[in-house]
Design an enzyme around this catalytic site. Sequence first.
Site, PDB file in Angstrom:
ATOM      1  N   GLN A 198       0.161  -1.193   0.487  1.00 36.31           N
ATOM      2  CA  GLN A 198       0.121   0.097   0.430  1.00 36.31           C
ATOM      3  C   GLN A 198       0.897   0.937   0.031  1.00 36.31           C
ATOM      4  O   GLN A 198       0.305   2.283   0.356  1.00 36.31           O
ATOM      5  CB  GLN A 198      -1.143  -0.207   1.209  1.00 36.31           C
ATOM      6  CG  GLN A 198      -1.887  -1.670   0.942  1.00 36.31           C
ATOM      7  CD  GLN A 198      -2.704  -1.215   2.707  1.00 36.31           C
ATOM      8  OE1 GLN A 198      -2.376  -0.670   3.221  1.00 36.31           O
ATOM      9  NE2 GLN A 198      -3.641  -2.205   2.249  1.00 36.31           N
ATOM     10  N   CYS A 199       2.399   0.526  -0.850  1.00 42.98           N
ATOM     11  CA  CYS A 199       3.458   1.764  -0.473  1.00 42.98           C
ATOM     12  C   CYS A 199       2.547   3.651  -0.636  1.00 42.98           C
ATOM     13  O   CYS A 199       2.602   4.667  -0.533  1.00 42.98           O
ATOM     14  CB  CYS A 199       4.601   1.444  -0.762  1.00 42.98           C
ATOM     15  SG  CYS A 199       4.637   1.446  -2.680  1.00 42.98           S
ATOM     16  N   GLY A 200       1.648   3.881  -2.764  1.00 40.97           N
ATOM     17  CA  GLY A 200       1.495   4.728  -3.100  1.00 40.97           C
ATOM     18  C   GLY A 200       0.373   5.323  -2.469  1.00 40.97           C
ATOM     19  O   GLY A 200      -0.282   5.911  -2.054  1.00 40.97           O
ATOM     20  N   ALA A 223       1.381   7.157   0.584  1.00 40.72           N
ATOM     21  CA  ALA A 223       2.258   8.457   0.318  1.00 40.72           C
ATOM     22  C   ALA A 223       0.860   9.547  -0.405  1.00 40.72           C
ATOM     23  O   ALA A 223       1.464  10.366   0.618  1.00 40.72           O
ATOM     24  CB  ALA A 223       2.837   8.200  -0.659  1.00 40.72           C
TER      25      ALA A 223
END
Length: 349
Positions: A129-131, A134
């Site tokens: 879920q990094c996007g 961010a």
Amino acid sequence: MISPCSPPLEPPIPPARTPASQTIVSPPSLPPNLPNLTLPSPPSSLQAPIPPPPPLPPLPAAMGVAPPLVFGLEKSQLLKEAFEKAGPVPRSRDDVKRLLKLHKDRFRSDLQWILFCADLPSLIQEGPQCGLVALWMAGALLAPHRNISLEGLVQMAVERGYSAQGEMFSVADMGKLAQEALGCHAELLCGGLGGPNRHRVLQHLVTGHPLLIPYDEDFNHEPCQRKGHKAHWAVSAGVLLGVQGVPCLGYVEDLELPGLFHPMPGAANQPPSLPEEGSSGAIYLLSKQGKSWHYQLWDYNQVRDSNLQLTDFSPMRASDGRAYVVPTGGVRAGLCGQFLLLRPQESSH
């Protein structure tokens, strides 16, 4: 406003289905009679319930710094222990000064340095879920009163067909989601961070607006080149510029680090002369990503090169037992050389 390589980022009609332009990458079927890889149960003497740790003491009001938000904290004793040891989230300026002291050999002594920065909250991701992590951090600058949760962003991305579980392999879809969820303006640029895009990116960061960028993540979270196999997202909300001379108007030298200058709050700033594109080691992006609550300083050219080589879907992801939404054309079409400039809707520049 977008680059010619991409259609306008218009808010989509919210169907609860996968767009035809995207493909669900499903896990392969497993062969029969696989060995059971479940870890053995601990001895019975260790199975007694462990009492929860005492609550963390509140931070002193004078610090004015919130603790990091850790997604999945309640599920992981390891994360709880790391959280307790880490203390409050550092402010961007304090973290930059720490990095400058710790790695002073990286920064050219023949230059003076100007730091443009904004403070971001921290959120430690769980899963791919990094996007969206961010984007959530960028939302603190773009829409501080909306109170958008990570869970809300994941749900919206899944409902719109952009994601299967929180992953984002399309910069265009990320832009649509940002506009809908945060009510901000999203400008998609392609062709990389160099060339004509370079000046626009630096002016955007100097103004105090966030940049969302995909890149390949190395073991220390810094940009590397793995052909997209380690594709990750970061948010940049500041830039450290190495200049030959600091403008006289609107800047003050740091009291602890001679040679480091900050824009004076509320004062009119004379824009600095941006370093030439061929000048190495003179521009560093102040970045955050979802695996650490510390800021990092990344050489601009290193980020540019990492973003430009995102071409392949990771074989490990393809066989990890999860499903992913990948746009037609794959990682190359969805991420390579692309990034987002985000700013509040009322801001036209």
